[in-house]
Design an enzyme around this catalytic site. Structure first.
Site, PDB file in Angstrom:
ATOM      1  N   HIS A  12     -36.516  52.840 -28.898  1.00 21.12           N
ATOM      2  CA  HIS A  12     -35.900  54.153 -29.146  1.00 21.12           C
ATOM      3  C   HIS A  12     -36.760  55.362 -28.751  1.00 21.12           C
ATOM      4  CE1 HIS A  12     -32.629  52.065 -30.864  1.00 21.12           C
ATOM      5  NE2 HIS A  12     -32.961  52.061 -32.131  1.00 21.12           N
ATOM      6  N   HIS A  30     -27.387  57.373 -33.160  1.00 26.34           N
ATOM      7  CA  HIS A  30     -27.692  56.271 -34.071  1.00 26.34           C
ATOM      8  C   HIS A  30     -27.073  56.476 -35.455  1.00 26.34           C
ATOM      9  CE1 HIS A  30     -29.996  52.940 -35.706  1.00 26.34           C
ATOM     10  NE2 HIS A  30     -30.553  52.727 -34.533  1.00 26.34           N
ATOM     11  N   GLU A  53     -24.063  51.513 -31.309  1.00 27.87           N
ATOM     12  CA  GLU A  53     -24.768  52.422 -30.396  1.00 27.87           C
ATOM     13  C   GLU A  53     -24.347  52.131 -28.961  1.00 27.87           C
ATOM     14  OE1 GLU A  53     -29.009  51.613 -31.675  1.00 27.87           O
ATOM     15  OE2 GLU A  53     -27.781  50.631 -33.167  1.00 27.87           O
TER      16      GLU A  53
HETATM   17  C1  BGC Z   1     -32.015  48.287 -33.465  1.00 29.20           C
HETATM   18  C2  BGC Z   1     -32.518  47.679 -34.738  1.00 29.20           C
HETATM   19  C3  BGC Z   1     -33.364  48.714 -35.436  1.00 29.20           C
HETATM   20  C4  BGC Z   1     -32.486  49.909 -35.700  1.00 29.20           C
HETATM   21  C5  BGC Z   1     -33.164  51.021 -36.448  1.00 29.20           C
HETATM   22  C6  BGC Z   1     -31.189  49.471 -33.801  1.00 29.20           C
HETATM   23  O1  BGC Z   1     -30.744  50.076 -32.642  1.00 29.20           O
HETATM   24  O2  BGC Z   1     -31.312  47.357 -32.675  1.00 29.20           O
HETATM   25  O3  BGC Z   1     -33.268  46.516 -34.495  1.00 29.20           O
HETATM   26  O4  BGC Z   1     -33.900  48.234 -36.607  1.00 29.20           O
HETATM   27  O5  BGC Z   1     -31.999  50.395 -34.498  1.00 29.20           O
HETATM   28  O6  BGC Z   1     -34.439  51.184 -36.132  1.00 29.20           O
END
Ligand code: BGC
Length: 345
Positions: free
Chosen positions: A106, A180, A310
């Protein structure tokens, strides 16, 4: 219909953070802050016209600054994982932060969820909107190129929350922007989401290793516990999926064309959310790592109290030549549109 602005505080380095409230003609209302572009509240009606806030969120700027769950934020430059935080572009190897076990996740330590965006309200009588812009400098978090990003949130009178993304660069780079949000269509403070019925418009997914890096294979969902081609309760098979759902699906849609990605229905309240996107993939994450440490708006968020869908390019695309490309070159424009449409059943 309106858009209003108020102060949401100041970051420790003195940057002002604002909160914008968008309201449509049916009374749907969303609140977005300029720090991280977080959607902090989204009020939609149930089948009896009763409104509830259906996104998990906090109360204060300080909580958003310290957030490690991306509780409603924008994500960039690169959503999801890059194996070992390494990729090669035009024969140059780039190194990103490894902030998720051995991998990059991310956008790194200070991703787009941790910066203050410039904001400009769009006071269109038919669709209030908020334009956020951010210039990510060459080398920021290890990514090449000055990346100029625009995200526009729009609330239409058809009860749609649209998120459109654009980016341009002055040097070849990689981009994968997403949002998110953690949803609970019964209301953010309603416990687990296991009774929600989910359909994902994907015949295939990208199987991954134990660190959630795809193997590179595009595999059919048929006969697996990740087959959501027919609407199925999230909780129906979750016990058979190690760790819960955290999978990327390969959408059946035509490349770059807006198409249906997922539909979620909450049977008790009748709230329905449909997601349409131009992106090739969607990560379905069932809030597996929520553990009660995130608290907000009078609620404590425990495991599976929210789900994320997402819209994105596939995880580790920079290292998977057979996945759709995430490379953005100068003179090209990255575009991504995702529409969340709310209705009742
Ligand atoms: C991921 C997860 C993660 C979450 C928050 C998601 O997009 O796939 O593995 O824990 O985001 O961090």
């Amino acid at each position: 219909m309106s858009i209003t602005k108020e102060s949401f505080g100041k970051t420790s380095d003195g940057q002002n953070v604002d909160l914008y409230t968008l309201t449509n003609s049916n009374g749907l209302k969303t609140k977005i802050i300029t720090f991280g572009g977080y959607i902090i509240s989204l009020q939609v009606p149930d089948r009896n016209g009763k409104f509830a806030d259906i996104v998990l969120g906090y109360d204060t700027l300080e909580q958003y600054v310290n957030d490690s769950t991306y509780l409603g934020s924008l994500i960039g430059r690169f959503g999801n994982r890059v194996a070992k935080g390494k990729f090669t572009l035009n024969s140059i190897e780039y190194t990103l932060a490894t902030n998720n076990g051995p991998n990059h996740l991310h956008g790194g330590i200070k991703g787009f969820n941790k910066v203050v965006w410039n904001a400009q309200p769009i006071d269109d009588p038919n669709r209030p909107g908020l334009k956020l812009t951010y210039l990510s400098k060459d080398g920021e978090e290890g990514f090449p190129g000055n990346l100029s990003c625009t995200v526009i949130y729009t609330l239409t009178n058809n009860n749609e929350l649209k998120i459109s993304y654009e980016a341009t660069t002055d040097k070849a780079t990689i981009v994968n922007l997403t949002s998110h949000g953690y949803f609970n269509l019964a209301g953010h403070n309603s416990g687990d989401i296991l009774g929600h019925e989910l359909m994902i418009n994907a015949d295939n997914y990208t199987p991954a290793d134990e660190t959630l890096i795809p193997t590179g294979q595009i595999a059919p969902v048929k006969g697996t516990n990740v087959d959501f081609t027919k609407s199925t309760a999230i909780g129906a098979r979750i016990a058979k999926v190690t760790g819960g759902y955290d999978h990327n699906f390969v959408l059946n849609n035509k490349k770059g064309k807006l198409g249906l990605a997922a539909r979620v229905c909450e049977p008790k309240t009748g709230r329905v959310m449909e997601i349409h996107t131009t992106e090739p993939g969607i990560q379905f994450y069932s809030g597996n790592f929520l553990d009660g440490s995130a608290k907000g708006k009078g609620a404590v968020y425990n495991k599976h109290n929210g789900f994320c869908l997402e819209t994105q390019h596939f995880p580790d695309s920079p290292n998977k030549p057979n996945f759709p490309s995430v490379v953005l070159k100068p003179c090209e424009k990255y575009t991504h549109l995702t529409v969340h449409k709310f209705s009742v059943k």
